[in-house]
Design a protein around this motif. Structure first.
Motif, short mmCIF file in Angstrom:
data_model
loop_
_atom_site.label_atom_id
_atom_site.label_comp_id
_atom_site.label_asym_id
_atom_site.label_seq_id
_atom_site.Cartn_x
_atom_site.Cartn_y
_atom_site.Cartn_z
N TRP A 96 -28.78 -30.93 -19.73
CA TRP A 96 -27.31 -30.98 -19.63
C TRP A 96 -26.74 -31.83 -20.77
O TRP A 96 -25.83 -31.41 -21.48
N GLY A 97 -27.32 -32.99 -20.96
CA GLY A 97 -26.94 -33.81 -22.11
C GLY A 97 -27.75 -33.35 -23.32
O GLY A 97 -28.97 -33.28 -23.26
N SER A 98 -27.08 -33.01 -24.40
CA SER A 98 -27.78 -32.37 -25.52
C SER A 98 -28.36 -33.36 -26.53
O SER A 98 -29.28 -33.03 -27.27
N GLY A 99 -27.81 -34.57 -26.57
CA GLY A 99 -28.20 -35.49 -27.65
C GLY A 99 -27.53 -35.14 -28.97
O GLY A 99 -27.95 -35.60 -30.03
N PHE A 100 -26.45 -34.35 -28.90
CA PHE A 100 -25.74 -33.92 -30.11
C PHE A 100 -25.31 -35.14 -30.93
O PHE A 100 -24.78 -36.10 -30.40
N GLY A 101 -25.53 -35.02 -32.24
CA GLY A 101 -25.07 -36.07 -33.15
C GLY A 101 -26.21 -36.88 -33.76
O GLY A 101 -26.07 -37.39 -34.88
N VAL A 102 -27.33 -36.98 -33.04
CA VAL A 102 -28.41 -37.83 -33.54
C VAL A 102 -29.06 -37.21 -34.77
O VAL A 102 -29.19 -37.85 -35.83
N ASP B 229 -31.22 -38.74 -22.30
CA ASP B 229 -31.47 -39.52 -21.09
C ASP B 229 -30.21 -40.29 -20.66
O ASP B 229 -29.86 -40.33 -19.48
N LEU B 230 -29.56 -40.91 -21.64
CA LEU B 230 -28.37 -41.73 -21.31
C LEU B 230 -27.23 -40.85 -20.81
O LEU B 230 -26.54 -41.21 -19.86
N VAL B 231 -27.04 -39.69 -21.44
CA VAL B 231 -25.94 -38.80 -21.03
C VAL B 231 -26.23 -38.25 -19.62
O VAL B 231 -25.33 -38.14 -18.78
N ASN B 232 -27.48 -37.94 -19.34
CA ASN B 232 -27.84 -37.37 -18.04
C ASN B 232 -27.78 -38.40 -16.90
O ASN B 232 -27.60 -38.03 -15.74
N GLU B 233 -27.98 -39.65 -17.23
CA GLU B 233 -28.08 -40.69 -16.18
C GLU B 233 -26.72 -40.89 -15.51
O GLU B 233 -25.71 -41.09 -16.16
N PRO B 234 -26.68 -40.83 -14.17
CA PRO B 234 -25.39 -41.03 -13.49
C PRO B 234 -24.88 -42.47 -13.61
O PRO B 234 -25.66 -43.41 -13.85
N ALA B 235 -23.57 -42.62 -13.42
CA ALA B 235 -22.91 -43.90 -13.69
C ALA B 235 -23.27 -44.99 -12.68
O ALA B 235 -23.11 -46.17 -12.98
N ASN B 236 -23.79 -44.61 -11.50
CA ASN B 236 -24.19 -45.68 -10.57
C ASN B 236 -25.47 -46.36 -11.05
O ASN B 236 -25.76 -47.50 -10.68
N PHE B 237 -26.23 -45.69 -11.91
CA PHE B 237 -27.41 -46.32 -12.51
C PHE B 237 -27.09 -46.89 -13.89
O PHE B 237 -27.76 -47.81 -14.34
N LEU B 238 -26.13 -46.30 -14.57
CA LEU B 238 -25.86 -46.69 -15.95
C LEU B 238 -24.42 -47.17 -16.10
O LEU B 238 -23.53 -46.40 -16.45
N GLY B 239 -24.22 -48.45 -15.80
CA GLY B 239 -22.92 -49.07 -16.06
C GLY B 239 -22.94 -49.71 -17.44
O GLY B 239 -23.95 -49.64 -18.15
N PRO B 240 -21.84 -50.34 -17.84
CA PRO B 240 -21.80 -50.99 -19.16
C PRO B 240 -22.93 -52.00 -19.39
O PRO B 240 -23.50 -52.05 -20.50
N ASP C 118 -18.84 -34.43 -14.11
CA ASP C 118 -19.25 -34.33 -15.52
C ASP C 118 -18.84 -35.57 -16.33
O ASP C 118 -19.39 -35.81 -17.41
N MET C 119 -17.88 -36.32 -15.81
CA MET C 119 -17.40 -37.48 -16.57
C MET C 119 -18.39 -38.63 -16.61
O MET C 119 -18.15 -39.65 -17.23
N LYS C 120 -19.58 -38.44 -15.96
CA LYS C 120 -20.68 -39.38 -16.20
C LYS C 120 -21.16 -39.26 -17.65
O LYS C 120 -21.85 -40.14 -18.17
N GLY C 121 -20.82 -38.16 -18.29
CA GLY C 121 -21.25 -37.94 -19.68
C GLY C 121 -20.23 -38.38 -20.71
O GLY C 121 -20.39 -38.10 -21.90
N ASP C 122 -19.22 -39.15 -20.26
CA ASP C 122 -18.16 -39.53 -21.19
C ASP C 122 -18.59 -40.66 -22.13
O ASP C 122 -17.77 -41.25 -22.82
N MET C 123 -19.88 -40.90 -22.12
CA MET C 123 -20.45 -41.88 -23.06
C MET C 123 -21.35 -41.18 -24.08
O MET C 123 -22.22 -41.80 -24.70
N GLY C 124 -21.13 -39.86 -24.23
CA GLY C 124 -21.96 -39.08 -25.17
C GLY C 124 -21.88 -39.56 -26.61
O GLY C 124 -22.85 -39.46 -27.36
N GLY C 125 -20.72 -40.09 -27.00
CA GLY C 125 -20.58 -40.63 -28.36
C GLY C 125 -21.45 -41.86 -28.53
O GLY C 125 -22.21 -41.99 -29.51
N ALA C 126 -21.36 -42.78 -27.55
CA ALA C 126 -22.18 -44.00 -27.61
C ALA C 126 -23.67 -43.66 -27.56
O ALA C 126 -24.49 -44.28 -28.24
N ALA C 127 -24.01 -42.64 -26.76
CA ALA C 127 -25.41 -42.23 -26.67
C ALA C 127 -25.91 -41.73 -28.03
O ALA C 127 -27.04 -42.02 -28.43
#
Ligand code: BES
Ligand code: MN
Ligand code: ZN
Length: 494
Positions: free
Chosen positions: A475-481, A183-194, A279-288
């Motif tokens: 699109w966002g896989s949740g890889f790592g969890v 969910d976090l990886v898929n969410e665009p950056a205008n909805f999901l800021g820091p 695609d760089m909306k997903g550049d928080m995949g590690g944090a996710a």
């Protein structure tokens, strides 16, 4: 998130509605329950006509075999003893997909033969995980053409239903962690800021985590100059979230997970080309993955002490943005010459790793980051890059990767690569030239690790833009969890 199915386990079922699924192993027979249901012999005939052998993933379907049932599906599960976790996940996904729009699905999981056997409890729970992960669909921003159907009911029928239920408790917690990360990886950056991302971390308090949110004032007082330099061009303030789960003995040092959370990466002043930049909306995949892992550990009540730290920033071009050539001072005191403002993830992680080791003295640190395009060139979308100063931790991670089918491939670290990030103008520079881009990025990170087993996972190829498979359409896989949860379960639970 789309409506997720409600999943349950029972010993028997009336089998008088929805879809009925029978599992059959390679060269196996219908179970007693399936035979009892197959009074008129439709299943046996369909199996025969189709030449069904029980091969893993093969499906035979009979539509509307009687007045009560939508469809009857036989799913081949291959050689039960040889099935890996990925095989069970795929079967779960297949069951979900092959039962179409049926509102309820009842799966007969016991296996026929002279001696009726049951699939073990863990395999049942992993199959259930596969159905849940397959069902996930990111529809948060769709107002049209989106299914309004109620959640589907999925029931696994097994002679060991109570053991399966118990195992599901654990795997369900992990599944929720995966879906949170997606969910976090898929969410665009205008909805999901820091700030919004930090609120998601804070929400883990509901599961019993202690969560601290460090605001910009605090980050400045900690002297996280590298992390803050990345956010300098953003109109939104940076945040760091520190999530603590104390499920182990009070005296045990924690395990630590650190994540890159660039909510959007334009490249900054060294701006990226526009093609594919979305695609760089997903550049928080590690944090996710880190927040998803903490969710998983807390939800399943893991007997471990764990810390998750994520750095939440936005890399934007602006009059206030960091320039190429600027020198910034990291929390460690080391000065960094910023050659390319698009090599920003390592600046964020530099301060987080330093902070994490200094404050928590963890057993180990694993960081996850969508760090380099180069790792995609090297490994594509199948393996994530693994870099480590510790062979034992590397082996444990590779094992957990093989167990969960979240695969890792280890790269070297070496003093000769390290030299490539020396500069006359500061203690270190943030790029190492054209060659070995993923390795020089890891060498950079290593300069901010003092005396702690550490591993870095470059998940640029695996966290987002994932190829569809039986248990992921997102699109966002949740890889790592699942990987990190398993690392803990395999090696670090008390
Ligand atoms: N977030 C990117 C890496 C990335 C690329 C992730 C493609 C996912 C898909 C990272 O911040 C980046 O821009 N890295 C640069 C580093 C370079 C400037 C040294 C890269 O890989 O090009
Ligand atoms: Mn970048
Ligand atoms: Zn980035």
């Amino acid at each position: 998130m789309s409506k997720l199915p409600s999943i349950s386990f029972a010993k028997t079922d009336a089998l008088n509605s929805g879809a009925v699924v029978a599992l059959v192993s390679a060269k196996g027979k219908l179970s007693k329950a399936a035979q009892a249901f197959d009074k008129d012999g439709q299943i046996s005939r369909a199996i025969k006509v189709q030449g069904f052998t029980g091969k893993h993933g093969s499906v035979v379907e009979v539509i509307a075999p009687n007045a009560k049932i939508d469809r009857l599906v036989v799913v081949g599960i291959g050689n039960v003893d040889k099935n890996t976790e990925a095989d069970w996940l795929k079967i779960g996904g297949k069951i979900y997909a092959s039962t179409g729009k049926s509102k309820s699905v009842t799966i007969l999981t016991d296996l026929g033969g002279k001696k009726e056997t049951s699939i073990d409890a863990e395999a049942l729970a992993i199959m259930a995980t596969g159905t849940k992960l397959r069902a996930y669909n990111f529809v948060a921003h769709k107002t049209q053409n989106v299914s309004k159907a109620p959640a589907r009911k999925i029931k696994f029928i097994s002679s060991i239903d109570s053991a399966a239920k118990k195992s599901w408790k654990r795997f369900n917690g992990v599944s929720d962690g995966v879906l949170l990360a997606r969910d976090l990886v898929n969410e665009p950056a205008n909805f999901l800021g820091p700030v919004e991302f930090a609120a998601k971390a804070k929400a883990l308090t509901k599961l019993g985590c202690k969560v601290e949110i460090l605001d910009e004032k605090k980050l400045a007082s900690l002297k996280m100059g590298a992390l803050l330099s990345v956010n300098a061009g953003s109109a939104r303030p940076a945040r760091v979230a520190v999530m603590v789960w104390n499920g182990g003995n009070a005296k045990e040092a924690p395990v630590a997970f650190v994540g890159k959370g660039v909510v959007f990466d334009t490249g900054g002043i060294s701006i990226k080309p526009s093609g594919g930049m979305e695609d760089m909306k997903g550049d928080m995949g590690g944090a996710a993955a880190v927040i998803g892992t903490m969710h998983a550990l807390a939800a399943r009540g893991a007997k471990v002490n764990a810390v998750g730290i994520i750095g939440l920033v936005e890399n934007m071009p602006d009059a206030k943005a960091t320039r190429p050539g600027d020198v910034v001072t990291s929390m460690s005191g080391q000065t960094i010459e910023v050659i390319n403002t698009d090599a920003e993830g390592r600046l964020v992680l530099a301060d987080l790793l330093w902070y994490c080791e200094g404050r928590f003295k963890p057993k180990f640190m694993v960081d996850l980051a969508t760090l380099t395009g180069a790792v995609l060139v090297a490994l594509g979308k199948t393996h994530a890059g693994l870099f480590s100063n510790d062979d034992k931790l590397s082996k444990q991670l590779e094992q957990a990767g093989n167990d969960t089918n979240e695969l890792l491939w280890r790269f070297p670290l070496h003093a000769d690569y390290d030299k490539l990030i020396d500069t006359k103008n500061a203690d270190v520079k943030n790029t190492g030239g054209r060659l070995a881009g993923s390795i020089t990025a890891a060498q950079f990170l290593q300069r901010f690790v003092r005396d702690c087993p550490w591993a870095h996972l470059d998940v640029a190829g695996t966290a987002m833009a994932s190829p569809a498979n039986e248990y992921n359409r997102s699109w966002g896989s949740g890889f790592g969890v699942r990987l990190l949860d398993r690392l803990v379960a395999n090696e670090y639970e008390q």
